[in-house]
Write a protein that holds these residues in place. Structure first.
Motif, PDB file in Angstrom:
ATOM      1  N   CYS A 288       0.855  -1.181   0.000  1.00 51.74           N
ATOM      2  CA  CYS A 288       0.000   0.000   0.000  1.00 51.74           C
ATOM      3  C   CYS A 288       0.891   1.231   0.000  1.00 51.74           C
ATOM      4  O   CYS A 288       2.099   1.126   0.172  1.00 51.74           O
ATOM      5  N   LEU A 289       0.282   2.382  -0.225  1.00 49.56           N
ATOM      6  CA  LEU A 289       1.035   3.619  -0.155  1.00 49.56           C
ATOM      7  C   LEU A 289       0.879   4.208   1.242  1.00 49.56           C
ATOM      8  O   LEU A 289      -0.187   4.112   1.841  1.00 49.56           O
ATOM      9  N   ALA A 290       1.930   4.818   1.756  1.00 52.00           N
ATOM     10  CA  ALA A 290       1.819   5.559   3.017  1.00 52.00           C
ATOM     11  C   ALA A 290       2.075   7.019   2.698  1.00 52.00           C
ATOM     12  O   ALA A 290       2.861   7.334   1.812  1.00 52.00           O
ATOM     13  N   LEU A 291       1.352   7.895   3.366  1.00 55.86           N
ATOM     14  CA  LEU A 291       1.484   9.321   3.091  1.00 55.86           C
ATOM     15  C   LEU A 291       2.195  10.005   4.235  1.00 55.86           C
ATOM     16  O   LEU A 291       2.049   9.613   5.388  1.00 55.86           O
ATOM     17  N   SER A 292       2.938  11.053   3.905  1.00 54.15           N
ATOM     18  CA  SER A 292       3.484  11.866   4.974  1.00 54.15           C
ATOM     19  C   SER A 292       2.375  12.801   5.447  1.00 54.15           C
ATOM     20  O   SER A 292       1.348  12.936   4.796  1.00 54.15           O
ATOM     21  N   ASP A 293       2.592  13.441   6.586  1.00 59.26           N
ATOM     22  CA  ASP A 293       1.524  14.213   7.203  1.00 59.26           C
ATOM     23  C   ASP A 293       0.915  15.263   6.284  1.00 59.26           C
ATOM     24  O   ASP A 293      -0.266  15.545   6.346  1.00 59.26           O
ATOM     25  N   TYR A 294       1.720  15.882   5.436  1.00 64.41           N
ATOM     26  CA  TYR A 294       1.187  16.984   4.643  1.00 64.41           C
ATOM     27  C   TYR A 294       0.961  16.625   3.186  1.00 64.41           C
ATOM     28  O   TYR A 294       0.677  17.463   2.366  1.00 64.41           O
ATOM     29  N   GLU A 295       1.053  15.338   2.889  1.00 61.57           N
ATOM     30  CA  GLU A 295       0.900  14.915   1.503  1.00 61.57           C
ATOM     31  C   GLU A 295      -0.579  14.811   1.114  1.00 61.57           C
ATOM     32  O   GLU A 295      -1.410  14.388   1.915  1.00 61.57           O
ATOM     33  N   LEU A 296      -0.897  15.211  -0.114  1.00 64.31           N
ATOM     34  CA  LEU A 296      -2.266  15.064  -0.619  1.00 64.31           C
ATOM     35  C   LEU A 296      -2.561  13.590  -0.853  1.00 64.31           C
ATOM     36  O   LEU A 296      -1.712  12.861  -1.350  1.00 64.31           O
ATOM     37  N   ALA A 297      -3.769  13.168  -0.515  1.00 59.78           N
ATOM     38  CA  ALA A 297      -4.165  11.803  -0.822  1.00 59.78           C
ATOM     39  C   ALA A 297      -4.118  11.624  -2.342  1.00 59.78           C
ATOM     40  O   ALA A 297      -4.500  12.526  -3.085  1.00 59.78           O
ATOM     41  N   PRO A 298      -3.644  10.449  -2.801  1.00 61.02           N
ATOM     42  CA  PRO A 298      -3.465  10.254  -4.246  1.00 61.02           C
ATOM     43  C   PRO A 298      -4.751  10.469  -5.052  1.00 61.02           C
ATOM     44  O   PRO A 298      -4.713  11.042  -6.132  1.00 61.02           O
TER      45      PRO A 298
END
Ligand code: ADP
Ligand code: MG
Length: 622
Positions: free
Chosen positions: A536-546
């Motif tokens: 799966c993808l993990a996002l950093s705190d300020y990253e936009l959801a894909p």
């Protein structure tokens, strides 16, 4: 003196509206009378308002009223008013074209054969054309207040494609709409039928509606008032029946359906005003169109005199589904829209409207669960906007919101944040959610797997408005709201150790994957989120959801490119295969697929779909 008659074609949209209206309203014929009376009442309101600055407009005919009269032999039915009337230019603009942009959008949204919901027709500013549902010819005689007899206008049409215009001497100002009834609709040339309709639909029109008195089945020369003709909101609550409230709402909101709920309040004190606010049972047209029609919603009266539609000034956008009346005692009658926009009294009235509506919704949530469900379905997503728009009331609004969750029943949004908190696991201090662009995508997110395994509930966010509010809605009742795809998971000591061991054991694999994927990823790491899926993808705190990044790009917005962090599940067979695969080309295909799967489930768009398909086929064909 009758000048030469001129014939003009209707604007193309009018012809379309006429077709739509006559078809859709076939089973609601009655409403033509409500619409014509409502126009007559608007015309009286407008004159009363203009006469504040120019009393001479009223002349010796100051008692504004509406007359309904029929002639069985001539097969006509007339609705007359001594209101503002129209000039020749106004007749052309109002009865020959479609002025409202909302109406245009509505028409554009109806593709080809689609039937408009009759309920909505009355709401979109085509009231006048409903006359053609029962009439095969309509004559309008009108004269603008303040002009003389020679300025009268005769407008006439069979509602097919053209209308005629002529100048005609008219003794009195105001408008008469004369319907030449279709043979099949002669039932409307009947005293009791008309009285009954007026009683049902127009009782609380604030001007007297008069009809000829009837004796022994025949009209007499006497006029009598057949409606209540009082401002309903000005009466005391205890003198108003539920049916009266409902009927008033229907004529105010041009709706066929009863309102879901209402709240009626009189405020005394340093500032005096009355509010009567309704929540409809179904979304009104402007809400469905996704754009607010500033003419609809809330009517502002000052001491019973209609001043203007002032929904924008009196209600925040997130309560735009509310319909109603505000009557203020202490504002100057000559108030302008500009003044309204920067007026302290208006600010207070607005705050009071917001409070009343939130009180009302809270009451539904507490005492009337079925109605509250209806409310949430119709307006729940609109209410959510208040989280961003109205920070002062954020806590109250948040308490009223309902979401779908891994604990709920399907896509139905019926879990409150308080429900969620009540079901938190011991030691859990975070409200978890997953966001995606559909229910299925949210419910199927691989990031949920570890949460399910631990019995931790996760809210499923899949409405566009969710994404928008989540940017600012970061805590509730002291508990942070967090995205399951972002940041660190709450692992206990034992979990942490297991996780560290797994990461250690998978070091060579992670290294291999990093090499295979190169600069497509920021990082590859062993996931604590997965139990069943390989990646799966993990996002950093300020990253936009894909999925959001994709939507924004599709909408033509600039979105900074960010490389994903890939999380893997070393226990999964596919991942194990990559570890042992000695054929370099095959290993590269498999690694690439691992990344693409993660992107697809996250709602991202693939950079190269055809390469993806070729790769799949290579692997499937062995
Ligand atoms: P709406 O009332 O929503 O504007 P209608 O189709 O009912 O739409 O009426 C179109 C317009 O025609 C009105 O906005 C008004 O300007 C004009 N009109 C209709 N009836 C009258 C009337 N009796 N007196 C003055 N103007 C009228
Ligand atoms: Mg109208």
């Amino acid at each position: 003196m009758t000048a030469t008659t001129e014939t003009r074609p209707f604007e193309a949209e009018v012809a379309q509206v006429l077709r739509l209206v006559t078809h859709s309203l076939y089973s609601h014929k009655d409403i033509f009378l409500r619409e014509l009376v409502s126009n007559a009442s608007d015309a009286c309101d407008k004159l009363r308002f203009e006469a504040i600055g120019q009393p001479e407009l009223l002349g010796d005919d100051a008692a504004l009223h509406i007359e309904v009269e029929f002639d069985k032999d001539a097969k006509t039915l007339s609705v007359r008013d001594n209101g503002i009337g129209m000039s020749r230019e106004e007749v052309v603009a109002n009865l020959g074209s479609i002025a409202s942009s909302g109406t245009r959008r509505f028409l554009e949204s109806l593709s080809g054969e689609q039937q408009a919901d009759a309920r909505l027709i009355g709401q979109f500013g085509v009231g006048f054309y409903s006359a053609f549902v029962v009439a095969d010819k309509v004559t309008v005689l009108t004269r603008r207040a303040g002009t003389d007899a020679g300025a009268g206008v005769r407008w006439e049409s069979d509602g097919k494609g053209e209308y005629s215009l002529a100048t005609e001497d008219l003794a009195a100002r105001g408008t008469a709409v004369v319907l030449h009834l279709k043979d099949a609709d002669l039932e409307f040339a009947d005293h009791w039928k008309l009285r009954d309709l007026i009683h049902t639909y127009s009782d609380h029109v604030a001007f007297p509606i008069r009809m000829k008195q009837y004796k022994d089945g025949k009209p007499t020369a006497e006029w009598e008032t057949v409606n209540n003709a009082s401002a309903l909101w000005a009466k005391s609550k205890s003198d108003i029946s539920d049916d009266e409230y409902k009927a008033f709402y229907k004529s105010l909101g041009h709706d066929f359906a009863d309102p879901l709920a209402w709240t009626h309040n009189r405020v005394e004190g340093s500032q005096r005003f009355t509010t009567l606010l309704f929540i409809p049972a179904q979304p009104p047209l402007d809400l469905l169109m996704g754009a607010r029609d500033e003419r609809r919603g809330l009517k502002l009266y000052i001491k019973r005199v209609f001043i203007m539609d002032a929904a924008e000034e009196l209600l925040p956008n997130y309560l735009r589904f509310v319909r109603g009346v505000v009557d203020a005692d202490d504002l100057p009658l000559n108030v302008s829209r500009e003044i309204l926009q920067h007026n302290r009294q208006i600010e207070k009235i607005k705050a009071s409207c917001v409070k009343r509506v939130l009180d009302l919704i809270e009451k539904l949530a507490k005492d009337e669960p079925e109605k509250f469900k209806t409310f949430c379905r119709a307006f729940g997503n609109t209410l959510k906007e208040g989280i961003v728009e109205d920070p002062t009331n954020r806590a109250r609004i948040a308490r009223l919101l309902r979401f779908a969750s891994t604990n709920g029943q399907g896509a139905e949004q019926n879990v409150s944040l308080d429900d969620y908190i009540g079901r938190m696991q011991p030691g859990q201090d975070t409200i978890w959610y997953v966001s995606a662009d559909s229910y299925k995508a949210a419910a199927g997110s691989p990031q949920l797997e570890a949460f399910k395994a631990k019995g931790i509930e996760v809210l499923l966010m899949f409405d566009r408005v969710d994404e928008w509010i989540l940017g600012q809605f970061t805590e509730y009742e002291g508990k942070p709201l967090k995205n399951v795809a972002k940041g660190e998971l709450p692992l206990d000591a034992a979990d942490k150790q297991k996780q560290e061991e797994a990461a250690k054991a998978a070091e060579p694999l992670v290294k291999k994957l990093k090499e295979l994927l190169g600069d497509q990823v920021t990082d590859v790491r062993v996931s604590a989120r997965l139990t069943d899926s390989p990646s799966c993808l993990a996002l950093s705190d300020y990253e936009l959801a894909p999925h959001l990044a994709r939507l924004l790009r599709e909408a033509g917005q600039e979105v900074p490119d960010s490389k994903p962090t890939l999380e893997i599940n070393p226990a999964h067979a596919l991942v194990k295969r990559i570890e042992t695969e000695s054929d370099a080309a095959k290993a590269k295909d498999l690694a690439q697929l691992l990344l693409e799967q993660a992107e697809i489930t996250a709602g991202a768009s693939l950079a190269d779909p055809s390469a993806f398909v070729q790769r799949m086929n290579r692997l499937l064909a062995g």
